[in-house]
Design an enzyme around this catalytic site. Structure first.
Site, mmCIF file in Angstrom:
data_model
loop_
_atom_site.group_PDB
_atom_site.id
_atom_site.type_symbol
_atom_site.label_atom_id
_atom_site.label_comp_id
_atom_site.label_asym_id
_atom_site.label_seq_id
_atom_site.Cartn_x
_atom_site.Cartn_y
_atom_site.Cartn_z
ATOM 1 N N GLU A 200 0.859 -1.340 -0.027
ATOM 2 C CA GLU A 200 -0.070 0.045 0.138
ATOM 3 C C GLU A 200 0.834 1.191 -0.126
ATOM 4 O O GLU A 200 2.037 1.308 0.784
ATOM 5 C CB GLU A 200 -1.006 0.296 1.249
ATOM 6 C CG GLU A 200 -1.719 1.206 1.249
ATOM 7 C CD GLU A 200 -2.583 0.981 2.710
ATOM 8 O OE1 GLU A 200 -2.986 0.156 2.852
ATOM 9 O OE2 GLU A 200 -2.984 2.087 3.198
ATOM 10 N N GLU A 205 -2.749 11.200 3.101
ATOM 11 C CA GLU A 205 -3.755 11.107 4.049
ATOM 12 C C GLU A 205 -3.739 12.445 5.184
ATOM 13 O O GLU A 205 -2.726 12.893 5.536
ATOM 14 C CB GLU A 205 -3.477 9.663 5.069
ATOM 15 C CG GLU A 205 -3.673 8.633 4.300
ATOM 16 C CD GLU A 205 -3.585 7.253 5.176
ATOM 17 O OE1 GLU A 205 -4.588 6.878 5.725
ATOM 18 O OE2 GLU A 205 -2.355 7.181 5.678
#
Length: 454
Positions: A200, A205
């Site tokens: 990932e 974020e």
């Protein structure tokens, strides 16, 4: 946050997303540069007289660290969505699949992801708007019972995957505690090997209680969840990412991944950073955009969080791998003028200017692997190690200082690493002999440059 591994997904579209939780934050480049200036001025008494000439140990400007990214021109654009459809329509289904579920993403998130234009729609002005709403008029059921919020999560798992290159999006983030927007990627072998073995890459974020900070992370076997390989970038002067659009990107090669905000690289990770665990970033990944509500990391919204909240995406673009060094040729700017060394002289301090392109050696630049731009055997340098608007540009012996580090961005800015400012044609004057300077990046045409083509 919980550090227990999530359940394996049965298909890529339902892959869980893990909160990072306990993070080892890296200082943003502006903060590091401010510290360098304070140390030079406060501890040593005087600022360096010239970054380009000889310097004592006390006055030496900052040299490039191993994590400083080199100047790299992205390769050709291979996939993009500019979100130019009519207002109120769904994002292009040929590019994006909208997930529909209330599973909580493995993080105890509170939203139900719908396929409705209530939660993901074009605005008619070239943007995709992902909207989180409070309430549940359709009675959607979540892992905890009747859902309290709705939102959207979109992937390219069924339409586009790629290994390596520049992956970039320009986004205005939402505001408020409990908001969790993200732009990220998962490996295309997720359905076969599960998470985190598939890998990932979190390009961006943000959690709502940190309005001016974004995080970039890697998850893989042995370094997932709370043990992810991670860093962060903080906007200067108390700014928030909800105040305007910002560009988030990674440059991904077989041996490194570099994170950027607005063209500024803030961390580079290599296989040496996975603590002896496998580097699983060696196969195609697909893209994900989503806006989660609540979850273990951001916590739930509170009374100060206004709804609806939106994540506004101007574009998503993917480039083929570019060159991290070795490209040689002309650098061209406004009205087709060339970056030129005055009178083709290579003496230290020779001005760098604009001039009509003529193919001479004074206009042949090499994007070197150490982040410098070189002509006539020397480096393009900001005079006196200055970071001020209007500081002139000249040629100088290559010395490894950050004042000689440059980066081409996907938006064709040519950014000086030390100053975090753009190469600028003063007053947009392209008359032959106009000397160049650095200036705060504005997006203006006289700050746009095309890198060498070969």
């Amino acid at each position: 946050m919980t550090t227990q591994p999530p359940p394996r997904a049965s298909r890529p579209a339902l892959a869980p997303r893990r909160a990072v939780g306990s993070r080892r934050a890296l200082a943003s480049r502006p903060a590091l540069l401010a510290l360098v200036v304070l140390l030079a001025a406060g501890l040593f008494g005087t600022a360096p007289a010239s970054a380009s000439g000889p310097a004592s140990a006390a006055s030496a400007p900052a040299r490039a660290a191993a994590s400083d990214v080199v100047a790299q021109a992205p390769g050709p654009l291979v996939w993009a969505d500019e979100f130019n459809g009519p207002a109120g329509t769904l994002p292009d289904p040929a590019r994006w699949n909208q997930e529909v579920n209330g599973s909580g993403g493995g993080n105890n998130e509170l939203q139900y992801y719908t396929g409705s234009t209530d939660n993901a729609a074009l605005d008619g002005s070239g943007n995709l708007v992902i909207t989180a709403r409070q309430g549940n008029p359709r009675g959607y059921q979540c892992w905890y019972g009747t859902c309290q919020y709705t939102s959207a999560r979109m992937t390219t798992a069924q339409s586009f995957t790629q290994a390596y290159g520049r992956f970039e999006a320009r986004i205005k983030l939402p505001r408020g505690r409990g908001m969790w927007p993200a732009f990220w990627m998962l490996g295309n072998n997720l359905g076969q090997v599960g998470w985190p073995a598939s890998g990932e890459i979190d390009i961006m974020e943000n959690v709502g209680h940190e309005p001016g900070r974004v995080h970039g992370s890697l998850h893989g076997p042995g370094y997932s969840g709370g043990s992810a390989v991670t860093g962060s970038y903080t906007l200067p002067n108390g700014q928030a990412f909800a105040d305007g659009f910002h560009t988030f990107a990674v440059d991904w090669t077989p041996t490194s991944i570099t994170w950027l905000v607005d063209g500024v690289a803030y961390q580079t990770r290599t296989p040496a950073d996975t603590r002896g665990n496998p580097w699983v970033f060696d196969h195609p990944f697909f893209l994900i955009l989503n806006l989660a509500v609540g979850g273990n990391w951001p916590g739930p919204p509170d009374g100060g969080t206004a709804f609806p909240q939106s994540m506004v995406v101007d574009y998503v673009r993917v480039h083929a791998p570019g060159s991290s060094g070795g490209a040689t040729g002309a650098v061209t700017g406004l009205n087709g003028v060339c970056l030129d060394v005055a009178a083709a002289q290579n003496a230290n301090g020779t001005p760098i200017q604009v001039y009509g392109c003529n193919g001479t050696a004074a206009q042949v630049w090499t994007v070197a692997a150490d982040g410098t731009l070189r002509a006539l055997g020397k480096c393009m340098d900001v005079a006196n190690n200055s970071t001020a608007d209007g500081a002139p540009i000249h040629l100088w012996d290559c010395n490894g200082y950050l004042s000689q580090q440059w980066r081409f961005t996907a938006g064709r800015d040519l950014v000086n690493v030390a100053a975090d400012k753009c190469l600028d044609i003063p007053s947009a004057n392209t008359a032959p002999g106009t000397r160049l300077q650095i200036w705060t990046c504005t997006g203006a045409a006289h700050q746009k440059w095309s890198p060498p083509a070969g």
